[in-house]
Design a protein around this motif. Structure first.
Motif, PDB file in Angstrom:
ATOM      1  N   GLU A 288     -12.371   9.928   2.511  1.00  0.00           N
ATOM      2  CA  GLU A 288     -11.165   9.153   2.331  1.00  0.00           C
ATOM      3  C   GLU A 288     -10.829   8.614   0.846  1.00  0.00           C
ATOM      4  OE1 GLU A 288      -8.823   6.945   5.486  1.00  0.00           O
ATOM      5  OE2 GLU A 288      -8.585   5.398   3.969  1.00  0.00           O
ATOM      6  N   LEU A 289      -9.797   9.031   0.272  1.00  0.00           N
ATOM      7  CA  LEU A 289      -9.257   8.387  -0.996  1.00  0.00           C
ATOM      8  C   LEU A 289      -7.861   7.974  -0.911  1.00  0.00           C
ATOM      9  CD1 LEU A 289     -10.095  11.663  -3.255  1.00  0.00           C
ATOM     10  CD2 LEU A 289     -11.578   9.615  -2.901  1.00  0.00           C
ATOM     11  N   ARG A 290      -7.590   6.788  -1.538  1.00  0.00           N
ATOM     12  CA  ARG A 290      -6.106   6.063  -1.398  1.00  0.00           C
ATOM     13  C   ARG A 290      -5.881   5.444  -2.644  1.00  0.00           C
ATOM     14  NH1 ARG A 290      -5.506   2.363   3.479  1.00  0.00           N
ATOM     15  NH2 ARG A 290      -6.143   4.016   4.707  1.00  0.00           N
ATOM     16  N   HIS A 291      -4.653   5.317  -2.698  1.00  0.00           N
ATOM     17  CA  HIS A 291      -4.258   4.583  -4.203  1.00  0.00           C
ATOM     18  C   HIS A 291      -2.804   3.818  -3.624  1.00  0.00           C
ATOM     19  CE1 HIS A 291      -2.874   3.622  -8.283  1.00  0.00           C
ATOM     20  NE2 HIS A 291      -1.800   4.010  -7.783  1.00  0.00           N
ATOM     21  N   GLY A 292      -2.943   2.333  -4.034  1.00  0.00           N
ATOM     22  CA  GLY A 292      -1.754   1.663  -3.719  1.00  0.00           C
ATOM     23  C   GLY A 292      -1.226   1.252  -4.920  1.00  0.00           C
TER      24      GLY A 292
ATOM     25  N   THR B 235      -6.110  15.071   6.293  1.00  0.00           N
ATOM     26  CA  THR B 235      -4.903  14.464   6.547  1.00  0.00           C
ATOM     27  C   THR B 235      -4.341  13.795   5.110  1.00  0.00           C
ATOM     28  OG1 THR B 235      -5.640  13.784   8.789  1.00  0.00           O
ATOM     29  CG2 THR B 235      -3.542  12.419   7.706  1.00  0.00           C
ATOM     30  N   TRP B 236      -3.114  14.167   4.890  1.00  0.00           N
ATOM     31  CA  TRP B 236      -2.428  13.516   3.698  1.00  0.00           C
ATOM     32  C   TRP B 236      -1.579  12.512   4.212  1.00  0.00           C
ATOM     33  CZ3 TRP B 236      -4.142  15.916  -0.892  1.00  0.00           C
ATOM     34  CH2 TRP B 236      -4.951  17.135  -0.546  1.00  0.00           C
ATOM     35  N   PHE B 237      -1.293  11.311   3.596  1.00  0.00           N
ATOM     36  CA  PHE B 237      -0.505  10.357   4.104  1.00  0.00           C
ATOM     37  C   PHE B 237      -0.037   9.449   3.282  1.00  0.00           C
ATOM     38  CE2 PHE B 237      -4.856   8.842   3.801  1.00  0.00           C
ATOM     39  CZ  PHE B 237      -4.916   7.405   3.214  1.00  0.00           C
ATOM     40  N   LEU B 238       1.138   8.790   3.595  1.00  0.00           N
ATOM     41  CA  LEU B 238       1.939   7.903   2.851  1.00  0.00           C
ATOM     42  C   LEU B 238       2.137   6.684   3.631  1.00  0.00           C
ATOM     43  CD1 LEU B 238       3.605   7.202   0.001  1.00  0.00           C
ATOM     44  CD2 LEU B 238       5.580   8.282   1.281  1.00  0.00           C
ATOM     45  N   LEU B 239       1.665   5.563   3.039  1.00  0.00           N
ATOM     46  CA  LEU B 239       2.027   4.082   3.838  1.00  0.00           C
ATOM     47  C   LEU B 239       2.867   3.459   3.067  1.00  0.00           C
ATOM     48  CD1 LEU B 239      -1.691   3.580   4.831  1.00  0.00           C
ATOM     49  CD2 LEU B 239      -0.177   4.764   6.143  1.00  0.00           C
ATOM     50  N   ALA B 240       3.995   2.550   3.756  1.00  0.00           N
ATOM     51  CA  ALA B 240       4.991   1.839   3.014  1.00  0.00           C
ATOM     52  C   ALA B 240       4.683   0.500   3.622  1.00  0.00           C
ATOM     53  CB  ALA B 240       6.303   2.404   3.113  1.00  0.00           C
ATOM     54  N   ARG B 241       4.499  -0.742   2.814  1.00  0.00           N
ATOM     55  CA  ARG B 241       4.248  -2.005   3.493  1.00  0.00           C
ATOM     56  C   ARG B 241       5.247  -2.818   2.756  1.00  0.00           C
ATOM     57  NH1 ARG B 241      -2.333  -1.610   3.518  1.00  0.00           N
ATOM     58  NH2 ARG B 241      -2.506  -0.150   5.480  1.00  0.00           N
ATOM     59  N   ASN B 242       5.616  -3.611   3.537  1.00  0.00           N
ATOM     60  CA  ASN B 242       6.753  -4.636   3.137  1.00  0.00           C
ATOM     61  C   ASN B 242       7.831  -3.913   2.389  1.00  0.00           C
ATOM     62  OD1 ASN B 242       7.968  -6.994   2.642  1.00  0.00           O
ATOM     63  ND2 ASN B 242       6.648  -7.923   1.037  1.00  0.00           N
ATOM     64  N   LEU B 243       8.349  -2.846   2.925  1.00  0.00           N
ATOM     65  CA  LEU B 243       9.639  -2.026   2.373  1.00  0.00           C
ATOM     66  C   LEU B 243      10.732  -3.125   1.755  1.00  0.00           C
ATOM     67  CD1 LEU B 243       9.988   1.171   4.545  1.00  0.00           C
ATOM     68  CD2 LEU B 243       9.816   1.113   1.960  1.00  0.00           C
ATOM     69  N   THR B 244      10.962  -4.205   2.434  1.00  0.00           N
ATOM     70  CA  THR B 244      12.020  -4.755   1.887  1.00  0.00           C
ATOM     71  C   THR B 244      11.796  -5.904   0.839  1.00  0.00           C
ATOM     72  OG1 THR B 244      11.782  -6.274   3.805  1.00  0.00           O
ATOM     73  CG2 THR B 244      13.277  -4.614   3.999  1.00  0.00           C
TER      74      THR B 244
ATOM     75  N   PRO C  27       1.595  -9.634  -0.996  1.00  0.00           N
ATOM     76  CA  PRO C  27       1.954  -8.688  -1.956  1.00  0.00           C
ATOM     77  C   PRO C  27       3.284  -8.310  -1.513  1.00  0.00           C
ATOM     78  CG  PRO C  27      -0.139  -8.068  -1.077  1.00  0.00           C
ATOM     79  CD  PRO C  27       0.301  -9.171  -0.303  1.00  0.00           C
ATOM     80  N   GLY C  28       4.254  -8.037  -2.686  1.00  0.00           N
ATOM     81  CA  GLY C  28       5.526  -7.244  -2.219  1.00  0.00           C
ATOM     82  C   GLY C  28       5.392  -5.809  -1.905  1.00  0.00           C
ATOM     83  N   ARG C  29       6.587  -5.156  -2.067  1.00  0.00           N
ATOM     84  CA  ARG C  29       6.657  -3.744  -1.720  1.00  0.00           C
ATOM     85  C   ARG C  29       5.468  -2.934  -2.182  1.00  0.00           C
ATOM     86  NH1 ARG C  29      10.961  -2.519  -3.800  1.00  0.00           N
ATOM     87  NH2 ARG C  29      12.319  -3.171  -2.171  1.00  0.00           N
ATOM     88  N   ASN C  30       4.734  -2.158  -1.439  1.00  0.00           N
ATOM     89  CA  ASN C  30       3.564  -1.336  -1.488  1.00  0.00           C
ATOM     90  C   ASN C  30       3.496  -0.205  -0.771  1.00  0.00           C
ATOM     91  OD1 ASN C  30       0.955  -0.793  -2.696  1.00  0.00           O
ATOM     92  ND2 ASN C  30      -0.090  -1.728  -0.981  1.00  0.00           N
ATOM     93  N   PHE C  31       3.156   0.995  -1.612  1.00  0.00           N
ATOM     94  CA  PHE C  31       3.322   2.307  -1.305  1.00  0.00           C
ATOM     95  C   PHE C  31       1.650   2.707  -1.474  1.00  0.00           C
ATOM     96  CE2 PHE C  31       7.627   2.061  -2.599  1.00  0.00           C
ATOM     97  CZ  PHE C  31       8.254   2.479  -1.385  1.00  0.00           C
ATOM     98  N   VAL C  32       1.180   3.307  -0.267  1.00  0.00           N
ATOM     99  CA  VAL C  32      -0.347   3.586  -0.411  1.00  0.00           C
ATOM    100  C   VAL C  32      -0.232   4.964  -0.019  1.00  0.00           C
ATOM    101  CG1 VAL C  32      -2.476   3.359   0.576  1.00  0.00           C
ATOM    102  CG2 VAL C  32      -1.088   1.368   0.122  1.00  0.00           C
ATOM    103  N   VAL C  33      -0.695   5.936  -1.167  1.00  0.00           N
ATOM    104  CA  VAL C  33      -0.897   7.579  -0.901  1.00  0.00           C
ATOM    105  C   VAL C  33      -2.325   7.799  -0.639  1.00  0.00           C
ATOM    106  CG1 VAL C  33      -0.468   8.078  -3.347  1.00  0.00           C
ATOM    107  CG2 VAL C  33      -0.179   9.840  -1.817  1.00  0.00           C
ATOM    108  N   GLY C  34      -2.649   8.698  -0.004  1.00  0.00           N
ATOM    109  CA  GLY C  34      -4.175   9.090  -0.095  1.00  0.00           C
ATOM    110  C   GLY C  34      -4.307  10.189   1.041  1.00  0.00           C
ATOM    111  N   MET C  35      -5.468  10.655   1.189  1.00  0.00           N
ATOM    112  CA  MET C  35      -6.106  11.923   2.008  1.00  0.00           C
ATOM    113  C   MET C  35      -7.456  11.352   2.552  1.00  0.00           C
ATOM    114  SD  MET C  35      -8.850  13.221   0.502  1.00  0.00           S
ATOM    115  CE  MET C  35      -8.790  14.991   1.182  1.00  0.00           C
TER     116      MET C  35
END
Length: 668
Positions: free
Chosen positions: A175-179, A629-638, A656-664
């Protein structure tokens, strides 16, 4: 409290009504089988919905990957009845039903973590997260199998470093991911294989996260405190483990070794950091049908060499914390005898803890202390008509021997539990459990007498403390089959001689003289009561098509003598998830609302309410026989300013504020 009960009842009844309607409207022509996950830390390796001693939750697969955070507390913080201590990104322990620290035992593959995270909220858990294959949560007193430290519950992190089955060909995960909020990068790999009758395992992970972005002012309502990125919120981690075992029809015997290195910041004005290193050795053996009526003999042995150094804002080492621990578990599981089936066992632990000045080796806050623990336990289960009964007993002796001349202490502990589960109609169950669990005071509660730089406190313990005794009663009602499933838990935990730390309002210098920069925190002992309610309902939780979930939890801890609330109590929460699965596509969103926390201990401040919105999207691609699996996670969207009532630093360290995590990730 009436408002909280009304809120919980309304949420649960509304969800039940709406989901029952949805089930009728959908009218599925077939019953969909939902996956069954075995809880390895449970007494009889039962499934997630079949626990008597304690309600269970298991995170595994994509659900675990989607919730994975930089710390164990962050990963589990939205589970039913679980919150987090939230001391920045690097250090956050789970808090279960308002109980934290030494009352929540952290296990790795069924053995104690042997770190020093129970000592203070700024100390990280010595268990790596990215390579975890399963995380189990047992709420309530699970002390019978794993020790008096589990008076509030336990968390078991499974990474299967010692193989128990032979893989015909290499299998694994990458797994690889970036926030975006912390500019983080994570890479993890796990591989299992075999050579003849030898099972082999290798796993490793690397994490690097910079200071994370916060939504608003660092200190609440104080624009001069700064905004943007939170200083001291960075963290980095490297974790590697190898294991091998001999496997046959008779059972298995194997060993593993792992190394964890972690460096993370402390987000206070001092700009301190912690450099953590841990080496762990484990042995695991299982022998099937060893002799007589016994169907299995299990043996585990673990040795942990833990160290972390607290570094001040100038980059100079201040204090070296060390803990060397040796733990063993011996367990015999027997066949049915007179209708009873169960296990008997023995557990031992020896440890040496120190917190010494990095400059001259002199004792710091806590003296060098040797501790030993020896325990015997028995857990039995039988069916009495439609009712499944469970009973258990654990006797334990704990000794503390400080080397500075302070008084040695010895504690004899007795814990027991009786419970039953009655399936009064197919798919529905009514459960009740009564348990008594005892806990020995920890080294820091007994012998602390000095400053703690990271928390800015001067801690004062009491060597005369008595053992804690918890009387816990729990009732549960659950529906465990069909597309619509739900459960409701009601509990009350009365603790005699509860130990807690309380800020006095005084300030001391590093020598204990009035007028310094450290806030005086004195450990006290008094009777306390924690009571609460949890409710959860789901529709088609793991199936194709639409899935829904609603939940609510509330708990309140207070001192019985009118001394007010216990410190760091979680706020009442209500939340929900919605998801959709269609072929290779998965998408979902979740929302959780926490009420303001107005029930405060002395010197605590009010915590405002918050609402957190998260979302996820993934696509599964088949490539050369493997799933990617290619994935996108969004945390604390507002971009909500979230502060947890369970955090010591809530007024100066938001999440943390709004955070997007993309990975596979790929499994092969």
């Amino acid at each position: 409290m009436q408002l909280q009960h009304t809120l919980l009842a309304g949420a649960a009844l509304s969800a039940l009504a709406s989901f029952s309607f949805a089930q009728t409207a959908a009218a599925p022509t077939t019953t969909q089988a939902l996956p069954t996950v075995t809880v390895t830390a449970a007494p009889f390796n039962a499934s997630e919905g079949d626990q008597i001693l304690a309600p269970a939750k298991v995170l595994t697969g994509d659900e675990l990957s989607n919730k994975l955070g930089n710390s164990l507390g962050d990963t589990l913080s939205q589970e039913l009845g679980v919150s987090a201590s939230a001391f920045g990104a690097g250090a956050s322990r789970p808090i279960i039903r308002g109980l934290e620290g030494s009352r929540v035992k952290i296990l790795q593959n069924g053995m104690g973590a042997a770190d020093v995270s129970t000592l203070s909220n700024d100390h990280a858990v010595g268990v790596g997260g990215p390579t975890a294959q399963q995380i189990e949560i047992l709420r309530g007193p699970a002390a019978l199998l794993y020790g008096s430290g589990a008076i509030g519950g336990l968390v078991n992190v499974i990474n299967d470093r010692i193989p128990t089955t032979l893989e015909p060909q290499p299998t694994g995960m990458v797994e690889l991911r970036h926030g975006t909020a912390d500019k983080s990068g994570t890479a993890s790999v796990s591989v299992d294989g075999s050579a003849g009758n030898i099972g082999l395992h290798l796993d490793g992970s690397v994490q690097d996260a910079r200071n994370y972005r916060i939504p608003d002012d660092r200190v609440r309502d104080d624009p001069s405190s700064g905004s943007g990125r939170l200083p001291g919120s960075y963290s980095g981690e490297k974790d590697i483990g190898v294991g091998a075992s001999l496997i046959g029809t008779w059972g298995h015997v194997g060993a593993s070794v792992s190394q964890l290195d972690k460096l993370y910041g402390i987000p206070t004005d001092e700009g301190a950091s912690i450099d953590l290193k841990q080496t762990r050795y484990d042995v695991d053996a299982l022998v099937n049908n060893p002799f007589g009526v016994f169907e299995a003999f299990k043996f585990k042995l673990g040795y942990t060499d833990y160290k972390h150094t607290e570094i001040n804002g100038e980059g100079e080492p201040e204090t070296d914390f060390k803990n060397r621990a040796l733990e063993s578990r011996w367990e015999l599981r027997h066949r049915e005898v007179a209708g009873w089936r169960g296990s008997i066992g023995l557990q031992t632990e020896q440890s040496k803890f120190s917190a010494l000045s990095a400059e001259d080796g002199s004792p710091g806050t806590v003296p060098v202390t040797k501790s030993t623990s020896t325990a015997a336990f028995i857990v039995e289960e039988r069916d009495l008509g439609p009712v499944r009964l469970n009973a258990g007993l654990r006797v334990e002796n704990v000794k503390r021997r400080p080397e500075d001349g302070s008084a040695d202490r010895s504690f004899n502990l007795t814990s027991y539990s009786v419970g039953g589960l009655w399936p009064f109609t197919p798919g529905y169950g009514l459960g009740a459990t009564f348990s008594v669990a005892q806990r020995a005071p920890t080294t820091e509660e007994l012998y602390s007498n000095g400053p703690h730089e990271a928390t800015e406190t001067f801690d004062i313990g009491n060597a005369d403390f008595k053992k804690e005794t918890s009387h816990n009663v729990e009732l549960s009602l659950q529906k465990t089959t069909g597309l619509v499933r739900w459960k409701v838990n009601v509990f009350q935990n009365q603790v005699k001689d509860f130990i807690y730390g309380q800020l006095t309002g005084n300030t001391l210098d590093e020598d204990g003289v009035a007028g310094g920069d450290f806030n005086e925190r004195v450990f006290g002992q008094a009777d306390a009561t924690i009571r609460g309610t949890e409710a959860e309902v789901s529709y088609n939780r793991h199936g194709e098509g639409l899935s829904l979930r609603g939940f609510a939890d509330t708990s309140r801890g207070s001192l019985d003598d009118g001394g007010g609330s216990l410190p760091l109590q979680p706020a009442t929460r209500v939340g929900g998830d919605i998801g959709f699965k269609s072929g290779p596509w998965r998408t979902g969103a979740s929302v959780i609302h926490a009420n303001a926390q107005d029930r405060l201990a002395a010197s605590e401040t009010r915590t405002p309410s918050y609402t957190q919105l998260d979302a996820n999207l993934s696509y599964v691609q088949r490539f050369n026989g493997s799933d990617i699996t290619w994935f996108l996670l969004a945390r604390n969207l507002t971009n909500e300013d979230i502060r947890l009532s369970t955090s010591v630093l809530k007024d100066q360290v938001p999440l943390p504020g709004r955070n997007f995590v993309v990975g596979m990730r790929t499994r092969f």
